[in-house]
Design a protein around this motif. Structure first.
Motif, PDB file in Angstrom:
ATOM      1  N   VAL A   6       0.812  -1.177   0.216  1.00  0.00           N
ATOM      2  CA  VAL A   6      -0.116  -0.049   0.082  1.00  0.00           C
ATOM      3  C   VAL A   6       0.845   1.374  -0.168  1.00  0.00           C
ATOM      4  N   HIS A   7       0.469   2.107  -1.027  1.00  0.00           N
ATOM      5  CA  HIS A   7       1.247   3.270  -1.025  1.00  0.00           C
ATOM      6  C   HIS A   7       0.321   4.645  -1.668  1.00  0.00           C
ATOM      7  N   PRO A   8       0.516   5.684  -1.382  1.00  0.00           N
ATOM      8  CA  PRO A   8      -0.449   6.756  -1.777  1.00  0.00           C
ATOM      9  C   PRO A   8       0.158   7.198  -3.303  1.00  0.00           C
ATOM     10  N   HIS A   9      -0.963   7.932  -3.877  1.00  0.00           N
ATOM     11  CA  HIS A   9      -0.485   8.800  -5.045  1.00  0.00           C
ATOM     12  C   HIS A   9      -1.444  10.229  -5.067  1.00  0.00           C
ATOM     13  N   ARG A  10      -0.844  11.273  -5.552  1.00  0.00           N
ATOM     14  CA  ARG A  10      -1.828  12.184  -5.553  1.00  0.00           C
ATOM     15  C   ARG A  10      -1.298  13.163  -6.823  1.00  0.00           C
TER      16      ARG A  10
ATOM     17  N   LEU B 275      -4.814   5.506  -2.103  1.00  0.00           N
ATOM     18  CA  LEU B 275      -3.901   4.500  -1.837  1.00  0.00           C
ATOM     19  C   LEU B 275      -3.967   3.180  -2.738  1.00  0.00           C
ATOM     20  N   HIS B 276      -3.074   2.607  -2.985  1.00  0.00           N
ATOM     21  CA  HIS B 276      -3.300   1.391  -3.571  1.00  0.00           C
ATOM     22  C   HIS B 276      -2.184   0.456  -3.606  1.00  0.00           C
ATOM     23  N   GLU B 277      -2.324  -0.863  -4.032  1.00  0.00           N
ATOM     24  CA  GLU B 277      -1.252  -1.636  -3.956  1.00  0.00           C
ATOM     25  C   GLU B 277      -1.167  -2.507  -5.429  1.00  0.00           C
ATOM     26  N   GLU B 278       0.067  -2.904  -5.628  1.00  0.00           N
ATOM     27  CA  GLU B 278       0.154  -3.510  -7.170  1.00  0.00           C
ATOM     28  C   GLU B 278       1.013  -4.714  -6.911  1.00  0.00           C
ATOM     29  N   PHE B 279       0.356  -5.816  -7.100  1.00  0.00           N
ATOM     30  CA  PHE B 279       1.140  -7.175  -7.035  1.00  0.00           C
ATOM     31  C   PHE B 279       0.909  -8.085  -8.305  1.00  0.00           C
TER      32      PHE B 279
HETATM   33 MN    MN Z   1       1.644   2.785  -7.611  1.00  0.00          MN
END
Ligand code: MN
Length: 291
Positions: A62-66, A106-110
């Protein structure tokens, strides 16, 4: 037709790991997050990499972006995404996920659970597209563009294919909604292909050679590289020496200040500080743990 002249060839810096799932070459190198690549911000390319079977999928937690958009293009394998706006999905070869972080997500990428369990090759690219100042706080959104929905523009026989992810090529329009005028073309050239690609005369033009070797605007290039062009001209000459994979990126520069810190891209330092605080206060949502 006036050919675009090449200004520079930027060989990719060495690859690094993003989380434990994506071994990427940061193709924009030192140009990333600068005015010279606007309206784009950066491009990571993960060349085909073989992963052994794993019960816990590799990737990025989990990490943010804006303030911008992330565009994930899968070439091999499967990538699974989940975000705090309630969106989730799995994309495979040829599919694209276009995520608008906007006001914050917030999202996660797997790797997908299924692909991780089987093991196998993963190759993908992630492009970051800046948002104009007026749109930096739009509600987060998510467009899944499956391969079957991405139109292929006709190139002359035996030259390869051009998929229009965003923008248009000739009379073929891509499915992605964008906030400023830009094109993302996913191009595959057959060995020996020789063509002239029409590009909008008012757009910045960049060609990312992901793999293969090709003469671009008359200059031979091989391996992962970013090619930048002068502002005048409306055609880019391409000749493939071997089968090659490229991303052609064109767009009208935003001409707005860029303030960047990690996963936040705003217009001023004050907005960056405010974004960090908003993230710390939990205002970018949360993701429930998967049991
Ligand atoms: Mn990302």
């Amino acid at each position: 037709m006036t050919p675009r002249r090449l200004t520079a060839i930027h060989k990719s810096p060495p690859a690094h790991w993003v989380g434990d799932g994506f071994h990427v070459q940061p193709l924009f190198g030192p140009l990333a997050f600068g005015q010279d690549v606007s309206p784009f911000l950066m491009l990571d390319y993960a060349a085909p990499h073989e992963f052994p079977p794993r019960r816990k999928p590799p990737g990025v937690g989990v990490h943010p972006h804006r303030g911008f958009e992330t565009v994930t293009i899968v070439y091999d394998g499967e990538v699974e995404h989940r975000d705090s706006a309630g969106n989730s999905g799995t994309i495979g070869p040829g599919d694209v996920q276009w995520m608008t972080a906007g006001a914050g997500v917030l999202h996660e990428e797997f790797h997908s659970r299924e692909h991780a369990a089987r093991g196998g090759t993963v190759s993908m690219a992630q492009l970051w597209v800046n948002l104009p100042a007026r749109d930096k706080r739009v509600a987060p959104a998510y467009q899944t563009l499956f391969a079957g929905e991405i139109p292929v523009a006709a190139l002359a026989a035996g030259r390869g294919s051009l998929r229009v992810v965003a923008g248009s090529y000739g009379d073929v329009a891509g499915p992605a909604h964008t906030f400023s005028p830009l094109n993302v073309w996913d191009v595959t050239l057959d060995a020996g292909a020789d063509l002239e690609l029409a590009v909008p005369s008012d757009h910045r033009v960049m060609v990312a050679l992901l793999s293969g070797s090709a003469a671009v605007a008359g200059t031979m290039v091989s391996g992962a590289s970013l090619l930048t062009f002068e502002t005048a001209g409306d055609v880019v000459a391409l000749r493939a020496e071997s089968a090659s994979k490229l991303l052609v990126l064109t767009g009208v520069p935003l001409n707005e200040p860029i303030a960047h810190y990690g996963p936040f891209v705003m217009n001023t330092e004050a907005e960056i500080h405010e974004s960090i605080e908003a993230f710390r206060r939990g205002e970018m949502g949360k993701i429930e743990a998967i049991a």
